[in-house]
Design a protein around this motif. Structure first.
Motif, PDB file in Angstrom:
ATOM      1  N   VAL A   1       0.831  -1.205   0.000  1.00 44.81           N
ATOM      2  CA  VAL A   1       0.000   0.000   0.000  1.00 44.81           C
ATOM      3  C   VAL A   1       0.865   1.255   0.000  1.00 44.81           C
ATOM      4  N   ALA A   2       1.875   1.267   0.853  1.00 42.27           N
ATOM      5  CA  ALA A   2       2.716   2.460   0.999  1.00 42.27           C
ATOM      6  C   ALA A   2       3.501   2.783  -0.262  1.00 42.27           C
ATOM      7  N   THR A   3       3.860   1.773  -1.029  1.00 38.52           N
ATOM      8  CA  THR A   3       4.704   1.995  -2.208  1.00 38.52           C
ATOM      9  C   THR A   3       3.908   2.028  -3.517  1.00 38.52           C
ATOM     10  N   ALA A   4       2.592   1.888  -3.438  1.00 38.97           N
ATOM     11  CA  ALA A   4       1.763   1.952  -4.643  1.00 38.97           C
ATOM     12  C   ALA A   4       1.699   3.390  -5.159  1.00 38.97           C
ATOM     13  N   ASP A   5       1.497   3.536  -6.463  1.00 41.32           N
ATOM     14  CA  ASP A   5       1.300   4.873  -7.052  1.00 41.32           C
ATOM     15  C   ASP A   5      -0.112   5.380  -6.785  1.00 41.32           C
ATOM     16  N   TYR A   6      -1.033   4.436  -6.621  1.00 40.44           N
ATOM     17  CA  TYR A   6      -2.426   4.815  -6.392  1.00 40.44           C
ATOM     18  C   TYR A   6      -3.074   3.766  -5.486  1.00 40.44           C
TER      19      TYR A   6
ATOM     20  N   LYS B   1      -0.487   9.181  -0.579  1.00 43.16           N
ATOM     21  CA  LYS B   1      -0.737   9.945  -1.797  1.00 43.16           C
ATOM     22  C   LYS B   1      -1.767   9.200  -2.651  1.00 43.16           C
ATOM     23  N   ASN B   2      -2.527   9.952  -3.422  1.00 42.37           N
ATOM     24  CA  ASN B   2      -3.450   9.361  -4.396  1.00 42.37           C
ATOM     25  C   ASN B   2      -4.347   8.289  -3.787  1.00 42.37           C
ATOM     26  N   LEU B   3      -5.169   8.713  -2.829  1.00 44.36           N
ATOM     27  CA  LEU B   3      -6.068   7.802  -2.126  1.00 44.36           C
ATOM     28  C   LEU B   3      -7.505   8.042  -2.582  1.00 44.36           C
TER      29      LEU B   3
END
Length: 431
Positions: free
Chosen positions: A162-167, A240-242
């Protein structure tokens, strides 16, 4: 005239005889239409194309982005996200053109155990499981990622994927919650995919810092000034991007609404609808409430079933009586629920719960608190000797229970499904 009121109990029903002249109301959730299965895809896509407080999902997600889809674990299967997930995956693949190898579904277990393959297939469906990578969150994983510290001095450690996903897209259901005010939304992050220390730090805010009691700022429907909620919101804001997809079920636990978009704004809209469905105005509090949890699985244990007490205690006068039908085939339910009974006998409850907080321990404590406020007569199959230590009267014979509870001649509400009803006392107009 005596009337036999029928209540769901486990996977059967139980009849409770009550004098009709004593009954001042039957409290049931409002009748709300459902989204038909054949309409579900179109309804979901409309919310993704026209979200609340956010850009259309495909305007935000680029095809080469790594996407983490956070979904609830098996304990939330009642919301039937399995009907939604395949459409959501198809939208990402066919409409947003995200590459399948860049999508990972993370099951938000919180502190719960991770499910086996059979459970994961049940949650996401066989086709999705065979198409997309699916993994359980582990709150004690060695690769948790620090993303920030909240104003409540809570260091937020979350799942690595989750933490390293772009979105990040979260799928959950809004409902009332005795600690966080409402479930769903930001809870998909904290506690859903957070580390054990982060979760416990957040949940420990349930206790009043000045005395050994529940924090008066928390409770069903309470958001403003609720430290648990505020800590959760800030934790989610660090990502970011949640984007959130929020489901709302009616009183029959059938999908009725979907609100997608900004992780707070879309979820708050869902919470407004939850209030419309479940909060029922009452003109007066009753001397007695006779209630069921709504049958299995809502009454599978005290840990789960006492959510009914959380909901309906607002409709009972202090010192009043609750006749509660709860099968509790799994006893306490949570592994550490009844473990806390030792502190009722030997002392040290406050010090231990504050320093080694667990959700099971807090729910046990809350139930003890409730049993001091009202008289709880529990009809159950549970044979755990710890229940009377909590101040709860335990019965396996309904006639004996009613004889001891002495409810005849007292103003009574009938609540067939206490898991979906919150009585709210109407404010009287100024004379």
């Amino acid at each position: 005239m005596i009337k036999n009121y029928m209540f769901e109990y486990g996977e059967t029903t139980v009849s409770v005889p009550v004098d009709e002249s004593d009954v001042i109301g039957e409290l049931k959730g409002k009748k709300i239409p459902t989204i038909a299965d054949e309409d579900l895809c179109a309804v979901l896509y409309e919310t993704l194309d026209h979200p609340i407080g956010a850009l259309p999902l495909c305007d935000s997600i680029k095809p080469n982005m790594k996407v983490a889809l956070v979904v609830s674990d098996i304990t939330r299967f009642w919301m039937r996200q399995d009907k939604v997930i395949p459409h959501l995956i198809n939208y990402l693949l066919d409409t947003c053109h995200v590459q399948v190898e860049n999508i990972t579904i993370v099951i938000a277990t919180g502190t719960h155990r991770g499910g086996d393959e059979a459970e994961m297939r049940m949650i996401v469906t066989d086709h999705v499981y065979d198409t997309v990578k699916v993994e359980n969150h582990d709150c004690q994983a060695p690769d948790l990622v620090y993303i920030g510290t909240t104003d409540y001095d809570n260091a937020i450690l979350v799942n690595h994927t989750v933490a390293t996903a772009d979105y990040v897209i979260c799928l959950g259901a809004a409902t009332h919650h005795v600690m966080a005010g409402y479930g769903g939304g930001r809870k998909s992050i904290l506690p859903g995919v957070s580390g054990i220390a982060t979760i416990m730090r957040n949940h420990a805010l349930s206790l009043d810092p000045k005395q050994f009691a529940t924090n008066p700022a928390i409770g069903c429907g309470k958001l403003k000034g609720n430290p648990i909620h505020e800590d959760m919101v800030q934790a989610a804001s660090f990502l970011k991007n949640l984007f959130m997809v929020n489901l709302v079920c009616n009183a029959e636990m059938e999908l009725s609404y979907i609100f997608s978009g900004h992780f707070v704004k879309a979820w708050e809209k869902a919470c407004d609808i939850v209030d419309e469905i479940y909060r029922l105005p009452i003109k007066e509090k009753a001397d007695v409430i006779v209630a069921s949890c709504g049958g299995y699985p809502k009454d599978e244990s005290l840990y789960q079933g006492t959510k009914t007490v959380d909901n309906i205690i607002s409709g009972i006068k202090d010192g009043g009586t609750l006749v509660l039908l709860m099968e509790a085939r799994n006893g306490g339910g949570s592994p550490d629920y009844f473990d806390w009974s030792r502190y009722l006998v030997h002392g040290g409850f406050e010090e231990t719960l504050r320093n080694h907080f667990t959700v099971g321990g807090y729910i046990f404590f809350l139930n003890c608190e409730q049993a001091k406020k009202i008289n709880i007569y529990l009809y159950t199959k549970a044979a755990d000797k710890e229940i009377p230590l909590m101040g709860i009267h335990v019965y396996h014979d309904m006639d004996k229970l009613l004889a001891d509870a002495k409810i005849s001649g007292k103003k009574t509400y009938i609540v067939p499904n206490g898991a979906t009803v919150i009585p709210v006392l109407e404010e009287k107009e100024n004379a």
